[in-house]
Write a protein that holds these residues in place. Structure first.
Motif, PDB file in Angstrom:
ATOM      1  N   PRO A  15       0.800  -1.225   0.000  1.00 52.30           N
ATOM      2  CA  PRO A  15       0.000   0.000   0.000  1.00 52.30           C
ATOM      3  C   PRO A  15       0.838   1.284   0.000  1.00 52.30           C
ATOM      4  N   GLU A  16       1.982   1.302   0.664  1.00 52.06           N
ATOM      5  CA  GLU A  16       2.809   2.504   0.709  1.00 52.06           C
ATOM      6  C   GLU A  16       3.357   2.846  -0.688  1.00 52.06           C
ATOM      7  N   ASP A  17       3.780   1.819  -1.436  1.00 55.28           N
ATOM      8  CA  ASP A  17       4.279   2.056  -2.789  1.00 55.28           C
ATOM      9  C   ASP A  17       3.163   2.560  -3.705  1.00 55.28           C
ATOM     10  N   ILE A  18       1.964   2.040  -3.523  1.00 53.59           N
ATOM     11  CA  ILE A  18       0.825   2.507  -4.326  1.00 53.59           C
ATOM     12  C   ILE A  18       0.497   3.955  -3.969  1.00 53.59           C
ATOM     13  N   GLN A  19       0.616   4.312  -2.691  1.00 52.79           N
ATOM     14  CA  GLN A  19       0.429   5.713  -2.291  1.00 52.79           C
ATOM     15  C   GLN A  19       1.413   6.610  -3.027  1.00 52.79           C
ATOM     16  N   ASP A  20       2.656   6.174  -3.158  1.00 48.51           N
ATOM     17  CA  ASP A  20       3.662   6.964  -3.865  1.00 48.51           C
ATOM     18  C   ASP A  20       3.266   7.176  -5.323  1.00 48.51           C
ATOM     19  N   VAL A  21       2.733   6.131  -5.958  1.00 55.56           N
ATOM     20  CA  VAL A  21       2.281   6.259  -7.349  1.00 55.56           C
ATOM     21  C   VAL A  21       1.124   7.251  -7.432  1.00 55.56           C
ATOM     22  N   LEU A  22       0.165   7.145  -6.518  1.00 54.88           N
ATOM     23  CA  LEU A  22      -0.979   8.062  -6.522  1.00 54.88           C
ATOM     24  C   LEU A  22      -0.539   9.503  -6.259  1.00 54.88           C
ATOM     25  N   LYS A  23       0.435   9.694  -5.384  1.00 50.02           N
ATOM     26  CA  LYS A  23       0.967  11.040  -5.127  1.00 50.02           C
ATOM     27  C   LYS A  23       1.641  11.601  -6.371  1.00 50.02           C
ATOM     28  N   ALA A  24       2.380  10.755  -7.086  1.00 48.94           N
ATOM     29  CA  ALA A  24       3.031  11.201  -8.320  1.00 48.94           C
ATOM     30  C   ALA A  24       1.986  11.600  -9.366  1.00 48.94           C
ATOM     31  N   LEU A  25       0.898  10.837  -9.459  1.00 51.78           N
ATOM     32  CA  LEU A  25      -0.190  11.195 -10.371  1.00 51.78           C
ATOM     33  C   LEU A  25      -0.797  12.538  -9.989  1.00 51.78           C
ATOM     34  N   SER A  26      -1.028  12.731  -8.701  1.00 53.05           N
ATOM     35  CA  SER A  26      -1.602  13.983  -8.212  1.00 53.05           C
ATOM     36  C   SER A  26      -0.685  15.164  -8.519  1.00 53.05           C
ATOM     37  N   LYS A  27       0.591  14.996  -8.282  1.00 55.57           N
ATOM     38  CA  LYS A  27       1.565  16.056  -8.553  1.00 55.57           C
ATOM     39  C   LYS A  27       1.601  16.378 -10.047  1.00 55.57           C
ATOM     40  N   GLY A  28       1.598  15.344 -10.886  1.00 58.18           N
ATOM     41  CA  GLY A  28       1.598  15.550 -12.330  1.00 58.18           C
ATOM     42  C   GLY A  28       0.345  16.260 -12.813  1.00 58.18           C
ATOM     43  N   LEU A  29      -0.811  15.896 -12.260  1.00 58.25           N
ATOM     44  CA  LEU A  29      -2.053  16.580 -12.620  1.00 58.25           C
ATOM     45  C   LEU A  29      -1.954  18.064 -12.281  1.00 58.25           C
ATOM     46  N   GLY A  30      -1.383  18.366 -11.117  1.00 58.98           N
ATOM     47  CA  GLY A  30      -1.222  19.757 -10.704  1.00 58.98           C
ATOM     48  C   GLY A  30      -0.329  20.545 -11.637  1.00 58.98           C
ATOM     49  N   LYS A  31       0.666  19.898 -12.198  1.00 60.94           N
ATOM     50  CA  LYS A  31       1.598  20.552 -13.119  1.00 60.94           C
ATOM     51  C   LYS A  31       1.100  20.536 -14.561  1.00 60.94           C
ATOM     52  N   GLY A  32       0.060  19.723 -14.843  1.00 59.41           N
ATOM     53  CA  GLY A  32      -0.431  19.604 -16.214  1.00 59.41           C
ATOM     54  C   GLY A  32       0.463  18.748 -17.095  1.00 59.41           C
ATOM     55  N   LYS A  33       1.223  17.840 -16.474  1.00 62.29           N
ATOM     56  CA  LYS A  33       2.141  16.988 -17.241  1.00 62.29           C
ATOM     57  C   LYS A  33       2.310  15.656 -16.523  1.00 62.29           C
ATOM     58  N   LEU A  34       1.996  14.571 -17.211  1.00 64.88           N
ATOM     59  CA  LEU A  34       2.165  13.224 -16.684  1.00 64.88           C
ATOM     60  C   LEU A  34       3.034  12.439 -17.662  1.00 64.88           C
ATOM     61  N   GLU A  35       4.161  11.943 -17.187  1.00 66.48           N
ATOM     62  CA  GLU A  35       5.026  11.132 -18.046  1.00 66.48           C
ATOM     63  C   GLU A  35       5.089   9.727 -17.477  1.00 66.48           C
ATOM     64  N   PHE A  36       4.608   8.765 -18.252  1.00 69.68           N
ATOM     65  CA  PHE A  36       4.591   7.371 -17.856  1.00 69.68           C
ATOM     66  C   PHE A  36       5.727   6.655 -18.565  1.00 69.68           C
ATOM     67  N   SER A  37       6.515   5.879 -17.821  1.00 73.29           N
ATOM     68  CA  SER A  37       7.603   5.140 -18.460  1.00 73.29           C
ATOM     69  C   SER A  37       8.001   3.936 -17.626  1.00 73.29           C
ATOM     70  N   ASP A  38       8.546   2.954 -18.287  1.00 73.84           N
ATOM     71  CA  ASP A  38       9.204   1.826 -17.635  1.00 73.84           C
ATOM     72  C   ASP A  38      10.169   1.211 -18.642  1.00 73.84           C
ATOM     73  N   GLU A  39      10.904   0.216 -18.214  1.00 78.64           N
ATOM     74  CA  GLU A  39      11.944  -0.356 -19.054  1.00 78.64           C
ATOM     75  C   GLU A  39      11.397  -1.061 -20.293  1.00 78.64           C
ATOM     76  N   LYS A  40      10.210  -1.657 -20.193  1.00 77.87           N
ATOM     77  CA  LYS A  40       9.660  -2.434 -21.298  1.00 77.87           C
ATOM     78  C   LYS A  40       8.802  -1.614 -22.251  1.00 77.87           C
ATOM     79  N   GLU A  41       7.994  -0.718 -21.715  1.00 78.99           N
ATOM     80  CA  GLU A  41       6.980  -0.043 -22.516  1.00 78.99           C
ATOM     81  C   GLU A  41       7.418   1.272 -23.151  1.00 78.99           C
ATOM     82  N   GLY A  42       8.561   1.819 -22.784  1.00 77.51           N
ATOM     83  CA  GLY A  42       8.940   3.128 -23.292  1.00 77.51           C
ATOM     84  C   GLY A  42       8.257   4.219 -22.493  1.00 77.51           C
TER      85      GLY A  42
END
Length: 89
Positions: A15-42
């Motif tokens: 749950p703590e790691d998922i909270q971090d992901v949700l916080k990152a989404l919230s921060k990105g929404l506030g900035k108007g920019k969300l960048e999704f990436s990982d090693e496999k998907e680009g």
């Protein structure tokens, strides 16, 4: 023909790691920019702005529980008339 770019990532996290992901989404929404990436998907860059459509669902069955949060917006919001039409009766 338009192409659809997609990013998908699935993981088992505590749950703590998922909270971090949700916080990152919230921060990105506030900035108007969300960048999704990982090693496999680009990477995929999204720019949320204007009014956003929010959908939250939750469900439960015998073996599991889940919730989903979906946010959607138009890249270029449709322009609508700001005046009423003339209607004769």
């Amino acid at each position: 023909m338009k192409s659809k770019t997609e990013f998908k990532h699935e993981a088992l996290l505590n749950p703590e790691d998922i909270q971090d992901v949700l916080k990152a989404l919230s921060k990105g929404l506030g900035k108007g920019k969300l960048e999704f990436s990982d090693e496999k998907e680009g990477a995929l860059l999204l720019n949320p702005n204007g009014l956003l459509r929010l959908k939250v669902t939750a469900s439960e069955d015998e073996d599991s529980q889940q919730f989903e949060v979906k946010v959607r917006w138009e890249k270029q919001p449709k322009r609508l008339n700001k005046t009423a039409p003339n209607i004769a009766s």
